[in-house]
Design a protein around this motif. Sequence first.
Motif, PDB file in Angstrom:
ATOM      1  N   ILE A 114     -15.655 -55.895 -13.796  1.00  0.00           N
ATOM      2  CA  ILE A 114     -14.939 -54.748 -14.357  1.00  0.00           C
ATOM      3  C   ILE A 114     -15.757 -54.128 -15.489  1.00  0.00           C
ATOM      4  O   ILE A 114     -16.719 -54.722 -15.992  1.00  0.00           O
ATOM      5  N   THR A 115     -15.346 -52.922 -15.888  1.00  0.00           N
ATOM      6  CA  THR A 115     -15.988 -52.230 -17.004  1.00  0.00           C
ATOM      7  C   THR A 115     -14.939 -51.545 -17.869  1.00  0.00           C
ATOM      8  O   THR A 115     -13.903 -51.085 -17.358  1.00  0.00           O
ATOM      9  N   VAL A 116     -15.182 -51.516 -19.172  1.00  0.00           N
ATOM     10  CA  VAL A 116     -14.270 -50.909 -20.158  1.00  0.00           C
ATOM     11  C   VAL A 116     -15.102 -50.118 -21.159  1.00  0.00           C
ATOM     12  O   VAL A 116     -16.156 -50.600 -21.601  1.00  0.00           O
ATOM     13  N   GLN A 117     -14.627 -48.937 -21.514  1.00  0.00           N
ATOM     14  CA  GLN A 117     -15.271 -48.165 -22.573  1.00  0.00           C
ATOM     15  C   GLN A 117     -14.344 -48.085 -23.772  1.00  0.00           C
ATOM     16  O   GLN A 117     -13.137 -47.877 -23.609  1.00  0.00           O
ATOM     17  N   THR A 118     -14.905 -48.303 -24.956  1.00  0.00           N
ATOM     18  CA  THR A 118     -14.129 -48.144 -26.180  1.00  0.00           C
ATOM     19  C   THR A 118     -14.899 -47.228 -27.129  1.00  0.00           C
ATOM     20  O   THR A 118     -16.117 -47.032 -26.972  1.00  0.00           O
ATOM     21  N   THR A 119     -14.202 -46.671 -28.100  1.00  0.00           N
ATOM     22  CA  THR A 119     -14.818 -45.717 -29.026  1.00  0.00           C
ATOM     23  C   THR A 119     -14.875 -46.311 -30.426  1.00  0.00           C
ATOM     24  O   THR A 119     -13.869 -46.820 -30.943  1.00  0.00           O
ATOM     25  N   VAL A 149     -14.070 -62.110 -24.897  1.00  0.00           N
ATOM     26  CA  VAL A 149     -12.953 -62.462 -24.010  1.00  0.00           C
ATOM     27  C   VAL A 149     -11.770 -61.554 -24.329  1.00  0.00           C
ATOM     28  O   VAL A 149     -11.455 -61.337 -25.502  1.00  0.00           O
ATOM     29  N   PHE A 150     -11.125 -61.028 -23.303  1.00  0.00           N
ATOM     30  CA  PHE A 150      -9.894 -60.267 -23.524  1.00  0.00           C
ATOM     31  C   PHE A 150      -9.081 -60.235 -22.224  1.00  0.00           C
ATOM     32  O   PHE A 150      -9.591 -60.552 -21.136  1.00  0.00           O
ATOM     33  N   TRP A 151      -7.807 -59.874 -22.356  1.00  0.00           N
ATOM     34  CA  TRP A 151      -6.892 -59.734 -21.216  1.00  0.00           C
ATOM     35  C   TRP A 151      -6.625 -58.259 -20.973  1.00  0.00           C
ATOM     36  O   TRP A 151      -6.656 -57.445 -21.892  1.00  0.00           O
ATOM     37  N   PHE A 152      -6.330 -57.919 -19.716  1.00  0.00           N
ATOM     38  CA  PHE A 152      -5.895 -56.550 -19.420  1.00  0.00           C
ATOM     39  C   PHE A 152      -4.756 -56.587 -18.409  1.00  0.00           C
ATOM     40  O   PHE A 152      -4.625 -57.530 -17.606  1.00  0.00           O
ATOM     41  N   ALA A 153      -3.920 -55.560 -18.490  1.00  0.00           N
ATOM     42  CA  ALA A 153      -2.786 -55.425 -17.575  1.00  0.00           C
ATOM     43  C   ALA A 153      -3.229 -54.650 -16.339  1.00  0.00           C
ATOM     44  O   ALA A 153      -3.970 -53.668 -16.443  1.00  0.00           O
ATOM     45  N   VAL A 154      -2.777 -55.097 -15.174  1.00  0.00           N
ATOM     46  CA  VAL A 154      -3.139 -54.463 -13.909  1.00  0.00           C
ATOM     47  C   VAL A 154      -2.072 -53.420 -13.560  1.00  0.00           C
ATOM     48  O   VAL A 154      -0.873 -53.716 -13.545  1.00  0.00           O
ATOM     49  N   THR A 155      -2.516 -52.211 -13.296  1.00  0.00           N
ATOM     50  CA  THR A 155      -1.601 -51.109 -12.970  1.00  0.00           C
ATOM     51  C   THR A 155      -0.865 -51.387 -11.674  1.00  0.00           C
ATOM     52  O   THR A 155      -1.406 -52.003 -10.746  1.00  0.00           O
ATOM     53  N   SER A 156       0.371 -50.934 -11.599  1.00  0.00           N
ATOM     54  CA  SER A 156       1.177 -51.093 -10.383  1.00  0.00           C
ATOM     55  C   SER A 156       0.453 -50.463  -9.194  1.00  0.00           C
ATOM     56  O   SER A 156      -0.029 -49.327  -9.271  1.00  0.00           O
ATOM     57  N   GLY A 157       0.346 -51.225  -8.120  1.00  0.00           N
ATOM     58  CA  GLY A 157      -0.332 -50.750  -6.922  1.00  0.00           C
ATOM     59  C   GLY A 157      -1.803 -51.132  -6.860  1.00  0.00           C
ATOM     60  O   GLY A 157      -2.430 -51.006  -5.804  1.00  0.00           O
ATOM     61  N   ALA A 158      -2.363 -51.564  -7.982  1.00  0.00           N
ATOM     62  CA  ALA A 158      -3.763 -52.003  -7.994  1.00  0.00           C
ATOM     63  C   ALA A 158      -3.842 -53.497  -7.716  1.00  0.00           C
ATOM     64  O   ALA A 158      -2.835 -54.218  -7.800  1.00  0.00           O
ATOM     65  N   SER A 159      -5.035 -53.952  -7.399  1.00  0.00           N
ATOM     66  CA  SER A 159      -5.230 -55.366  -7.080  1.00  0.00           C
ATOM     67  C   SER A 159      -6.478 -55.881  -7.796  1.00  0.00           C
ATOM     68  O   SER A 159      -7.523 -55.236  -7.784  1.00  0.00           O
ATOM     69  N   VAL A 160      -6.345 -57.028  -8.442  1.00  0.00           N
ATOM     70  CA  VAL A 160      -7.463 -57.674  -9.117  1.00  0.00           C
ATOM     71  C   VAL A 160      -7.461 -59.144  -8.722  1.00  0.00           C
ATOM     72  O   VAL A 160      -6.399 -59.776  -8.672  1.00  0.00           O
ATOM     73  N   GLN A 161      -8.628 -59.682  -8.422  1.00  0.00           N
ATOM     74  CA  GLN A 161      -8.734 -61.089  -8.051  1.00  0.00           C
ATOM     75  C   GLN A 161      -9.820 -61.751  -8.892  1.00  0.00           C
ATOM     76  O   GLN A 161     -10.583 -61.090  -9.595  1.00  0.00           O
ATOM     77  N   GLN A 200     -10.443 -51.731 -27.642  1.00  0.00           N
ATOM     78  CA  GLN A 200      -9.174 -51.308 -28.240  1.00  0.00           C
ATOM     79  C   GLN A 200      -8.033 -51.563 -27.254  1.00  0.00           C
ATOM     80  O   GLN A 200      -8.148 -51.231 -26.077  1.00  0.00           O
ATOM     81  N   PRO A 201      -6.934 -52.208 -27.683  1.00  0.00           N
ATOM     82  CA  PRO A 201      -5.784 -52.323 -26.771  1.00  0.00           C
ATOM     83  C   PRO A 201      -5.400 -50.953 -26.230  1.00  0.00           C
ATOM     84  O   PRO A 201      -5.320 -49.976 -26.980  1.00  0.00           O
ATOM     85  N   MET A 203      -5.022 -51.638 -18.307  1.00  0.00           N
ATOM     86  CA  MET A 203      -5.397 -51.359 -19.684  1.00  0.00           C
ATOM     87  C   MET A 203      -5.507 -52.667 -20.459  1.00  0.00           C
ATOM     88  O   MET A 203      -4.812 -53.637 -20.158  1.00  0.00           O
ATOM     89  N   VAL A 204      -6.374 -52.659 -21.495  1.00  0.00           N
ATOM     90  CA  VAL A 204      -6.558 -53.846 -22.326  1.00  0.00           C
ATOM     91  C   VAL A 204      -5.245 -54.174 -23.025  1.00  0.00           C
ATOM     92  O   VAL A 204      -4.600 -53.304 -23.612  1.00  0.00           O
ATOM     93  N   LEU A 205      -4.825 -55.432 -22.938  1.00  0.00           N
ATOM     94  CA  LEU A 205      -3.555 -55.853 -23.527  1.00  0.00           C
ATOM     95  C   LEU A 205      -3.672 -55.996 -25.045  1.00  0.00           C
ATOM     96  O   LEU A 205      -4.712 -56.429 -25.558  1.00  0.00           O
ATOM     97  N   GLY A 206      -2.583 -55.669 -25.721  1.00  0.00           N
ATOM     98  CA  GLY A 206      -2.518 -55.871 -27.154  1.00  0.00           C
ATOM     99  C   GLY A 206      -1.688 -57.069 -27.535  1.00  0.00           C
ATOM    100  O   GLY A 206      -1.597 -57.421 -28.719  1.00  0.00           O
ATOM    101  N   THR A 207      -1.081 -57.733 -26.561  1.00  0.00           N
ATOM    102  CA  THR A 207      -0.263 -58.918 -26.850  1.00  0.00           C
ATOM    103  C   THR A 207      -1.087 -60.198 -26.866  1.00  0.00           C
ATOM    104  O   THR A 207      -0.578 -61.261 -27.187  1.00  0.00           O
TER     105      THR A 207
END
Length: 599
Positions: free
Chosen positions: A29-34, A12-24, A95-96, A1-5
């Motif tokens: 990537i793709t993100v949808q916001t409303t 440019v933005f940061w996102f947190a990687v879910t446990s068990g997922a892998s990003v290199q 959106q975070p 998920m997009v980080l709010g910290t």
Amino acid sequence: MVLGTEDVTPTVFWFAVTSGASVQLDDLITVQTTRPDGKTVTFYGLVDNVRKRHEGVTFESDVEDVVAGVLPASVSYAARVLVTRVDPEHFIPPQPGDSVRHARGDDLKMALSADKMGEAAFPAGLLADGQALPLNFRFVNGESGGHINISGISGVATKTSYALFLLHSIFRSGVMDRVAQASGGQMSGSSGGRAIIFNVKGEDLMFLDKPNRKLEGKERTAQTEKGLEADRYTILGLPRTPFRDTQFLAPPRPGSVSGAITPHTDQRSEGVTPFVFTLREFCEKRMLPFVFSDAGSSLNLGFVIGNVEEKLARLAQGQTGPGVTVEDWTPDESDVALEELSFTEVGGITIRTFEQLISYLEFKLLEDREGEGDPKWVLKQSPGTLRAFTRRLRGVQKHLNPLIRGDISAAEAERFRPNLLRGAQLSVVDIHNLSGPAQMFVVGVLLREVFEHKERFGRQDTVFVVLDELNKYAPRDDSSPIKDILLEIAERGRSLGIILIGAQQTASEVERRIVSNAAIRVVGRLDLAEAERPEYRFLPQSFRARAGILQPGTMLVSQPDVPNPVLINYPFPAWATRKDEVDDLNGKKVEEVGGDWLR
């Protein structure tokens, strides 16, 4: 998920990687916001930084206690994204808390703007996750842009290897036919494009029509290491075959006499045609300026070259045969060996060697009338400038004697004339055995011939010119006739159907207008100091730092449709690049069965 910290911006933005997922690095990537009005905006981006760190601890030494289970802490796994596209173009920040997904299928096409490319997309390599990177052919063939520039350290960046892969992809992916049909033009097919490659290093490119015996093992290893479901050629939709419809040209071996002209190659002679230029062509087609690679450094010398060029062109006009006949020269033994001259019935002399032509020019410029030369040739130039002109000609004489010939028959002249625009789809011009001045002469003359041909006949049959060591032929600070031709190709060539695939170790040493006119920019392994030069500002800082550790077979590709460069790898060559890679005997190395490998 997009980080709010961390700050979230539209680019440019940061996102947190879910446990068990892998990003290199280099994942798409793709993100949808409303939006507040309920409409959605989709962001597509490229991962350019990944980090992990402990949360809930203060000191760096706490890591030991966390690992031992004494001190509670959680691991933060986050990645930074450089946005490559926003659809629709409402540049609001995500959106975070918005969900982030890997871009695959249609999302990948959107992230790389492949939906805009349509039938013009062709494979340029594999992304980090094993998906194909589409490249827009309209930014290659001159329709929307043109030219490709490749930079990198020699021997490590594999610049020529990647240029060959791009040619293979262009010729065998069917993109030329698709674009021609979509444009309402004729089917381009195999005759719709041609390539000219100048081989400047060894004889590595003299085996492109032979299969590579190492291909199977190399690709099987790569498939296993990268965890791919199929080999890279299959994923890219390209055949695992060498180049077809090829011709190989090489200069004649020094000392070759009429009737026994052989190519100056060491590892291959079968299928290699020697090329020469006749003395009459040298004069008639105004090749003299290409003998002087630094003619632009002296205004007076340039004036002499232009004047002599004009006089020689008029002299050869209307003549036939390989030699040039003159009627105003009475040489003696100090000028040239008289027995080597051919006297005509009307008292004239037919010049048959480059050395004799220089002797004739020395006579006309310095000795014709009372030791002061013919006034029509001298044109009030100082003797010092004239001697500098003839001295430079004498300096390159031994290098050009085998190439510029009047001592061959008319049939040989026609047979050994370099023919790059008719016949084979791929022409390799081997110049590695030539000296520096001779290399400059051959490249300049042939490029000008191609350019003038395209000026007369237009865009049909796009010509791709592959030239390494651009910093040698088009240096930033010096001027020369060859540099002028390359500038013409870079600035006007795409409208004529001439596409330059240029390569160099250091783009900072190449004429800026040539590099900046390339729509596709490619970078392999770079010296880190070179990577900080302004010519590489198209690379974000994180990519410039990574350019110093890229491995052979890995490149950074920048194209107009995608605002950020993309890291790709490409398959091992299906064509042999060295004699020991040739697979001529059902996969067996030639040396294993003995005998002459050419048989």
